[in-house]
Design a protein around this motif. Structure first.
Motif, PDB file in Angstrom:
ATOM      1  N   GLU A  63       0.745  -0.989   0.065  1.00 52.24           N
ATOM      2  CA  GLU A  63       0.048  -0.019   0.086  1.00 52.24           C
ATOM      3  C   GLU A  63       0.659   1.127   0.041  1.00 52.24           C
ATOM      4  O   GLU A  63       0.382   2.262  -0.715  1.00 52.24           O
ATOM      5  N   LEU A  64       2.006   1.286   0.774  1.00 50.86           N
ATOM      6  CA  LEU A  64       2.704   2.248   0.844  1.00 50.86           C
ATOM      7  C   LEU A  64       3.491   2.698  -0.628  1.00 50.86           C
ATOM      8  O   LEU A  64       3.711   3.623  -0.896  1.00 50.86           O
ATOM      9  N   PHE A  65       3.832   1.352  -1.144  1.00 43.10           N
ATOM     10  CA  PHE A  65       4.728   1.757  -2.421  1.00 43.10           C
ATOM     11  C   PHE A  65       3.514   2.124  -3.486  1.00 43.10           C
ATOM     12  O   PHE A  65       4.097   2.793  -4.208  1.00 43.10           O
ATOM     13  N   TYR A  66       2.625   1.470  -3.350  1.00 45.92           N
ATOM     14  CA  TYR A  66       1.442   1.796  -4.440  1.00 45.92           C
ATOM     15  C   TYR A  66       1.301   3.596  -4.297  1.00 45.92           C
ATOM     16  O   TYR A  66       1.202   4.340  -5.276  1.00 45.92           O
ATOM     17  N   THR A  67       1.006   4.016  -2.976  1.00 48.39           N
ATOM     18  CA  THR A  67       1.011   5.508  -2.788  1.00 48.39           C
ATOM     19  C   THR A  67       2.275   6.450  -3.182  1.00 48.39           C
ATOM     20  O   THR A  67       2.332   7.542  -3.828  1.00 48.39           O
ATOM     21  N   GLU A  68       3.336   5.886  -2.782  1.00 47.48           N
ATOM     22  CA  GLU A  68       4.462   6.536  -3.235  1.00 47.48           C
ATOM     23  C   GLU A  68       4.914   6.870  -4.765  1.00 47.48           C
ATOM     24  O   GLU A  68       5.405   7.491  -5.102  1.00 47.48           O
ATOM     25  N   VAL A  69       4.574   5.565  -5.381  1.00 48.53           N
ATOM     26  CA  VAL A  69       4.421   5.458  -6.932  1.00 48.53           C
ATOM     27  C   VAL A  69       3.650   6.658  -7.278  1.00 48.53           C
ATOM     28  O   VAL A  69       3.868   7.287  -8.424  1.00 48.53           O
ATOM     29  N   GLN A  70       2.358   6.807  -6.841  1.00 47.17           N
ATOM     30  CA  GLN A  70       1.465   7.706  -7.311  1.00 47.17           C
ATOM     31  C   GLN A  70       1.996   9.030  -7.115  1.00 47.17           C
ATOM     32  O   GLN A  70       1.858  10.008  -8.029  1.00 47.17           O
TER      33      GLN A  70
END
Length: 276
Positions: free
Chosen positions: A264-271
């Protein structure tokens, strides 16, 4: 001369033109001259049947069906070392590994980088490149050293995971199969080139351009950055370049070191990176 590329790249190098000027020169040559088209059609009519008669099938590269490839996938699931490297070292989930048809070979008989013969029998992850339901190329990566190989005579220019592209979502272009898998695992669409500097074939460029947008997410080193800047110029429109923060090299390293394998953190940071 040993250089690679298409007609646009030829004009860039030979006439020392920018990509924009090379395209303009090409349009001026081909677009306004009807004789050019007529001569082109004559050449095609003359040589295409001759090529077929002489055996164009000699250029056909070997492929595997996914059914034939299934044994390599089973070998991976049965390999404690292979699964450990993918799951614990790289942070990939079993469902991601299965979705992308990763395989395994304990030893292989193909060419290995000079000086790395000691890794030949130590285990290799196999990354199949699938097009239209067939494996058209296979890249291998040692699980004990950063050493790559490939099955010879297959389509070495094929892109990994090209079938993920669709018109409703953006696509990421990475320099590694593990990076593409990391992004796919987080819910993104991602494709990997064979290596930094590889020329993308016109048919694959057209497929990539179908995506909602293209995000270049290569390695944060010198060759990687230069290559991504080259692709930025080539795709020209609706394309963006992502820079990983600090000393992070690539998507997988960002996932492991900065996000601690938190999807979830990875997804947010890529966004966030996409917005920037």
């Amino acid at each position: 001369c040993g250089k690679g590329g298409d007609v646009i790249r030829f004009l860039e190098l030979y006439d020392r033109l920018s990509t924009k000027d090379a395209i303009a020169a090409l349009v001026a040559t081909a677009g306004a001259n009807k004789d050019w088209y007529e001569q082109s059609e004559k050449v095609t009519e003359t040589f295409k049947p001759l090529n077929e008669e002489l055996g164009a099938d000699k250029k056909t590269k070997p492929t595997f069906s996914l059914e034939q490839w299934a044994n390599k996938e089973k070998d991976l699931l049965a390999s404690v070392e292979g699964m450990h490297w993918l799951q614990e070292v790289r942070g990939l989930l079993p469902e991601t590994i299965k979705m992308l048809h990763f395989g395994f070979k304990q030893s292989h008989e193909f060419k290995i980088k000079e000086g790395m013969e000691h890794v030949r029998d130590k285990g290799w992850i196999c990354f199949p490149k699938v097009e239209n339901g067939k494996v058209v190329a296979v890249k291998l990566r040692s699980i004990v050293e950063k050493v790559f190989s490939q099955i010879p005579n297959m389509d070495s220019r094929a892109l990994f995971n090209i079938e993920t592209v669709n018109v409703l979502e953006p696509v990421f272009i990475t320099e590694g199969e593990i990076d593409a898998a990391t992004l796919e695992q987080a819910g993104y669409r991602a494709v990997s080139v064979p290596s930094a500097g590889a020329d993308i074939e016109p048919k694959d460029k057209q497929t990539l351009k179908l995506a909602e947008a293209i995000y270049l997410a290569g390695d944060n080193d010198g060759p990687g950055s230069q290559y991504m800047k080259k692709l930025l110029r080539e795709f020209d429109k609706n394309v963006y370049m992502i820079t990983w923060p600090g000393t992070v090299k690539d998507a997988n390293e960002f996932f492991l070191q900065c996000c601690n394998k938190d999807l979830e953190l990875f997804y947010t940071e890529v966004q966030r990176a996409m917005t920037e």
